[in-house]
Design an enzyme around this catalytic site. Structure first.
Site, PDB file in Angstrom:
ATOM      1  N   CYS A  83     -11.634  74.859 -38.904  1.00 44.35           N
ATOM      2  CA  CYS A  83     -10.280  74.595 -38.807  1.00 44.35           C
ATOM      3  C   CYS A  83      -9.763  74.894 -37.346  1.00 44.35           C
ATOM      4  CB  CYS A  83      -9.438  75.347 -39.837  1.00 44.35           C
ATOM      5  SG  CYS A  83      -9.475  76.927 -39.555  1.00 44.35           S
TER       6      CYS A  83
ATOM      7  N   HIS B 280      -8.677  90.421 -49.701  1.00 39.21           N
ATOM      8  CA  HIS B 280      -9.221  89.455 -48.817  1.00 39.21           C
ATOM      9  C   HIS B 280      -8.440  89.957 -47.304  1.00 39.21           C
ATOM     10  CE1 HIS B 280      -9.161  85.927 -45.912  1.00 39.21           C
ATOM     11  NE2 HIS B 280     -10.125  85.446 -46.982  1.00 39.21           N
TER      12      HIS B 280
ATOM     13  N   GLU C 165      -7.552  88.928 -44.585  1.00 40.28           N
ATOM     14  CA  GLU C 165      -6.117  88.331 -44.148  1.00 40.28           C
ATOM     15  C   GLU C 165      -5.251  88.953 -44.951  1.00 40.28           C
ATOM     16  OE1 GLU C 165      -5.702  83.930 -44.323  1.00 40.28           O
ATOM     17  OE2 GLU C 165      -3.832  84.275 -44.788  1.00 40.28           O
TER      18      GLU C 165
END
EC number: 1.17.7.4
Lengths: 278, 278
Positions: free
Chosen positions: A12, A120, A122
């Site tokens: 990405c 996670h 993030e």
């Protein structure tokens, strides 16, 4: 053999950007692996002397340390700066956005809801930007809301960038029915879904599909299963050494896609080898 | 005949409050009818000398003028004050809220979306509080969004107080998928739905249901149709003169509910008459 690449595949925007940053800072180290692909980590180590730190205790004075796309918790960033390390921030801009939203909204007196995996990296980073940690809540399902007591009746919501929009809407709808104000920030990134959509389209028009990525990567496995729906001759490989000539027997067109952690150079090696087949 | 009243019926909080205000200000006049019930308007006129004005031109200096529950557009309020009239604001607090939200949000640079009927007095009032009228949009269906160009990518939404939540969520979900920030204010009032739920429950446990309200009132007709689903002997009447003794033959328990514009004194006259039947 003719090859057609999916219109979206592989890295990405944020990962491409982070790798470019790592290449620009030779002799640095990343905090945690930059990407879930050992070959790419080895390449950065061998070609650019970019090392890998797993803990703050690994960092030495005057080191150049790269923050990966997921970002890191606010306090870890502060501690890193205290160590007199040069900090290069490769946090994906799409992750910086929810971090800053959580900071601003909790400063303005909103309860915070994060839709994502509490474990996670993030999400841990985003969570850390809440001013009042007792009023920052992380959930995966609408039913998880039953166990949450918000301190305010105005709630700001963000989502982990890779989550599904449909589930986010379910959660948000439940909140709207019970609260006076819900401030919904759409922080979901389309990249994952764009790769999936492109794989779906391509697998409908080819005789054989090659999906390149880690065999343990959930992202890659999902691409593979999408391709299998339309093209029974879909194979999941990690690199070009796994290709078998016999698969291409009597085939005309081979589609290629790759998981989000597969670097372009591995994809190119696969394509070159497929094209060399008769 | 035994009578059981629905647990919620008749006037909502805002209408009860406005009528109390009108009774407190004898010799005043309301801007527009206070309620969709001519008997109640007549009562206020006869017992408290509360008149009815339909236009600003009706207002004379030093008049006492009552703003009804729906509120009025900002400029009309300003013009009313210029006439040196004493203005008594009976706008329902649940309507003042979306007015103030629209004012604040458009001041903060949000595009405004109102879910409601553009022709309804409440919505006209709420709309008028937008600072930038070209960026205040009113819709009834999610598909109406296709024709709207918002000036901002952050949007604040409010709903007409009597609208259905399900439709509001549909609209809001469509917005969330297309915009970075959607600030959703739940301004829908439960009163209408509480009357409906109570009528549904009561109609299941009685032999006969009497629904009191205007025969042209959509609100009352909806209550009647809900009652008919569970109790085939459900009658819609405007007042006690329409009751027929024969309806109650061989019945044990009569349920009573009333539309949102039916005053308590009319309900009481109906109950008294039903209780007088054998």
């Amino acid at each position: 053999m003719k090859v057609k690449l999916a219109s979206n595949y592989g890295f990405c925007f944020g990962v491409k950007r982070a790798i470019k940053i790592a290449e620009d800072y030779k002799n640095s180290a990343t905090m945690g692996p930059l990407i879930h692909n050992q070959d790419e980590i080895n390449r950065l180590q061998n070609d650019f002397n970019v090392g890998l730190y797993n803990n703050l205790s690994d960092v030495k004075e005057n080191d150049t340390v790269i923050i990966r796309t997921h970002g890191i918790p606010k306090n870890e960033l502060k501690n890193l700066r205290k160590l007199n390390a040069k900090v290069i921030n490769a946090t994906c801009p799409f992750v910086t956005t929810p971090q800053q939203i959580v900071k601003k909204m909790s400063n303005e007196g909103y309860s915070i809801l994060i839709f994502g995996d509490a474990d996670h990296p993030e999400v841990k980073g985003v969570q850390s930007y809440g001013e009042n940690q007792e009023d920052v809540h992380i959930i995966l399902e609408p039913s998880d809301l039953d166990n949450i007591v918000f301190r305010q009746n105005k709630i700001a919501t963000v989502a982990q960038t890779t989550k599904k929009k449909e589930k986010y809407l379910e959660i948000v709808n439940t909140l709207i029915l019970k609260n006076k104000e819900v401030r919904v920030f759409n922080t979901i990134c389309d990249a994952t879904f764009e790769n999936q959509d492109a794989a779906r389209d391509l697998s409908k028009e080819v005789d054989i599909m090659i999906v390149i990525g880690g065999k343990n990567s959930s992202n890659t496995k999902q691409l593979h299963s999408i391709c299998l729906e339309n093209c029974p001759d879909s194979y999941l490989i990690e690199n070009e050494t796994e290709l078998e000539n016999i698969w291409f027997n009597k085939k005309d067109l081979c589609g290629v896609t790759a998981g989000a952690s597969t670097p372009d150079w591995i994809i190119q090696q696969v394509i070159d080898k497929i094209e060399s087949f008769n």
